[in-house]
Design a protein around this motif. Sequence first.
Motif, PDB file in Angstrom:
ATOM      1  N   LEU A 334       9.629   3.549  10.593  1.00 39.44           N
ATOM      2  CA  LEU A 334      10.405   2.341  10.891  1.00 39.44           C
ATOM      3  C   LEU A 334      10.511   1.379   9.706  1.00 39.44           C
ATOM      4  CD1 LEU A 334       8.969   1.694  14.468  1.00 39.44           C
ATOM      5  CD2 LEU A 334      11.170   2.735  13.862  1.00 39.44           C
ATOM      6  N   LEU A 335       9.810   1.669   8.636  1.00 38.39           N
ATOM      7  CA  LEU A 335       9.850   0.867   7.419  1.00 38.39           C
ATOM      8  C   LEU A 335       9.921   1.816   6.231  1.00 38.39           C
ATOM      9  CD1 LEU A 335       9.463  -1.826   5.812  1.00 38.39           C
ATOM     10  CD2 LEU A 335       6.994  -1.402   5.964  1.00 38.39           C
ATOM     11  N   LYS A 336      10.823   1.549   5.317  1.00 39.93           N
ATOM     12  CA  LYS A 336      10.981   2.398   4.140  1.00 39.93           C
ATOM     13  C   LYS A 336      10.200   1.809   2.972  1.00 39.93           C
ATOM     14  CE  LYS A 336      15.477   4.216   5.544  1.00 39.93           C
ATOM     15  NZ  LYS A 336      16.907   4.396   5.175  1.00 39.93           N
ATOM     16  N   LEU A 337       9.304   2.615   2.409  1.00 40.63           N
ATOM     17  CA  LEU A 337       8.555   2.211   1.227  1.00 40.63           C
ATOM     18  C   LEU A 337       8.883   3.101   0.026  1.00 40.63           C
ATOM     19  CD1 LEU A 337       4.990   1.443   2.677  1.00 40.63           C
ATOM     20  CD2 LEU A 337       6.841  -0.159   2.201  1.00 40.63           C
ATOM     21  N   ASP A 338       8.910   4.400   0.223  1.00 43.92           N
ATOM     22  CA  ASP A 338       9.173   5.314  -0.891  1.00 43.92           C
ATOM     23  C   ASP A 338      10.490   4.970  -1.587  1.00 43.92           C
ATOM     24  OD1 ASP A 338       7.060   7.708  -0.395  1.00 43.92           O
ATOM     25  OD2 ASP A 338       7.845   6.992   1.511  1.00 43.92           O
ATOM     26  N   GLU A 339      11.487   4.584  -0.792  1.00 42.52           N
ATOM     27  CA  GLU A 339      12.808   4.297  -1.340  1.00 42.52           C
ATOM     28  C   GLU A 339      12.834   3.019  -2.181  1.00 42.52           C
ATOM     29  OE1 GLU A 339      13.237   6.696   2.429  1.00 42.52           O
ATOM     30  OE2 GLU A 339      12.031   5.004   1.722  1.00 42.52           O
ATOM     31  N   LEU A 340      11.792   2.197  -2.073  1.00 41.94           N
ATOM     32  CA  LEU A 340      11.741   0.961  -2.850  1.00 41.94           C
ATOM     33  C   LEU A 340      11.346   1.213  -4.298  1.00 41.94           C
ATOM     34  CD1 LEU A 340       9.838  -1.350  -0.330  1.00 41.94           C
ATOM     35  CD2 LEU A 340      12.303  -1.225  -0.704  1.00 41.94           C
ATOM     36  N   VAL A 341      10.642   2.292  -4.546  1.00 38.57           N
ATOM     37  CA  VAL A 341      10.103   2.562  -5.884  1.00 38.57           C
ATOM     38  C   VAL A 341      11.186   3.232  -6.730  1.00 38.57           C
ATOM     39  CG1 VAL A 341       8.313   3.676  -7.240  1.00 38.57           C
ATOM     40  CG2 VAL A 341       7.787   2.813  -4.941  1.00 38.57           C
TER      41      VAL A 341
END
Length: 371
Positions: A334-341
Amino acid sequence: MKARAALLWEQPGKWQVMDVDLDEPGPDEVLVEMVATGLCHSDDHMAVGDVPLPHLPYCGGHEGSGIVRQVGPGVRTLKAGDHIVTSFVPSCGACRWCAGGLQNLCDNGARILTGAQLDGTFRMRADGKDVATMSMLGTFADRQVFDEQSCIKVREDVALDVACLVACGVPTGWGSAVHAGEVGVGDTVIVIGVGGVGINAVQGARYAGARHVIAVDPVAFKREKALELGATEAFESIAEAADFGRGVTNGQGADTAIVTVGVIEGQNIADGFNAVRKAGTVVVTSMGSPLTTGVPVNLFEISMFQKRIQGALYGMGSPRESVPRLLDLYADGLLKLDELVTRRYRLDEVNEAYADMHAGRNIRGVIDFRH
């Protein structure tokens, strides 16, 4: 013991990567082997001199993750082998603010710009000089000594090179929408600036059920990423975004405007103020210079239109509540983290990483100490 760290020796200045001496952990402290640290704009404010530092040399970094390797006397909540994410406000749990569920406003926050630990002393030295640390942390180092209050134990099934992002940028942006902006189902939200913090305000607003999440950024790459991560529309200028917001609200304006630009000026707040409807909210998340004052808003509108300007530190959330919850959302998809890097860097590449940030090439750069 020895460690390798990126230090600032002057303002303005460049980060210098060098070997340093590091103490063993004292009472209520832990030694952490760092795995990763996010490259937040707040650290760059120190390097360019936006925020004067009381002590140099200075070890930057506050968005860190790592593994506890040693604990000092009196440590109760951590043990060797625990995975942790850092908290840039060392929350005591006992002051008025912590007791009221406002750990982000803990009285210890008054000390985070001194560069020293809670007891007023230092744990790192370079060339015989005490080294100050960002927010009592200094995560631009491959190992570091932290106070127990500065560490949050996290689940071990989430990779630490993405978990570091929930130390600052993610909860600050997410909470700016969910907590400070009180975004609700069907709302229209404008996010002004979609870098490492603003992109998560986009995610938070979308998660909260906003109908329109309007991203504003002059950099095309950032607008594209915002659309990938939850924005429904993206514009180059606040004027275009405000016009669109009025167009979808019968001329009223957005419910909420969230200011997350890299370097804030009073006009950015005024732009958000002019874009929201009656009883709308402008959330001010961006950090400015303590020497800068003045916001050119219409004094008639602020009372007669019942508009609200709301400051937000750490997204108005409590670190020990927000960090585990956001990692749970990530684990649940429900939260994207990998795509932030956008890119991972070695510690020796820290200056290159910030050059990329200034050039608009990164949403979030991460230093990976394993490489």
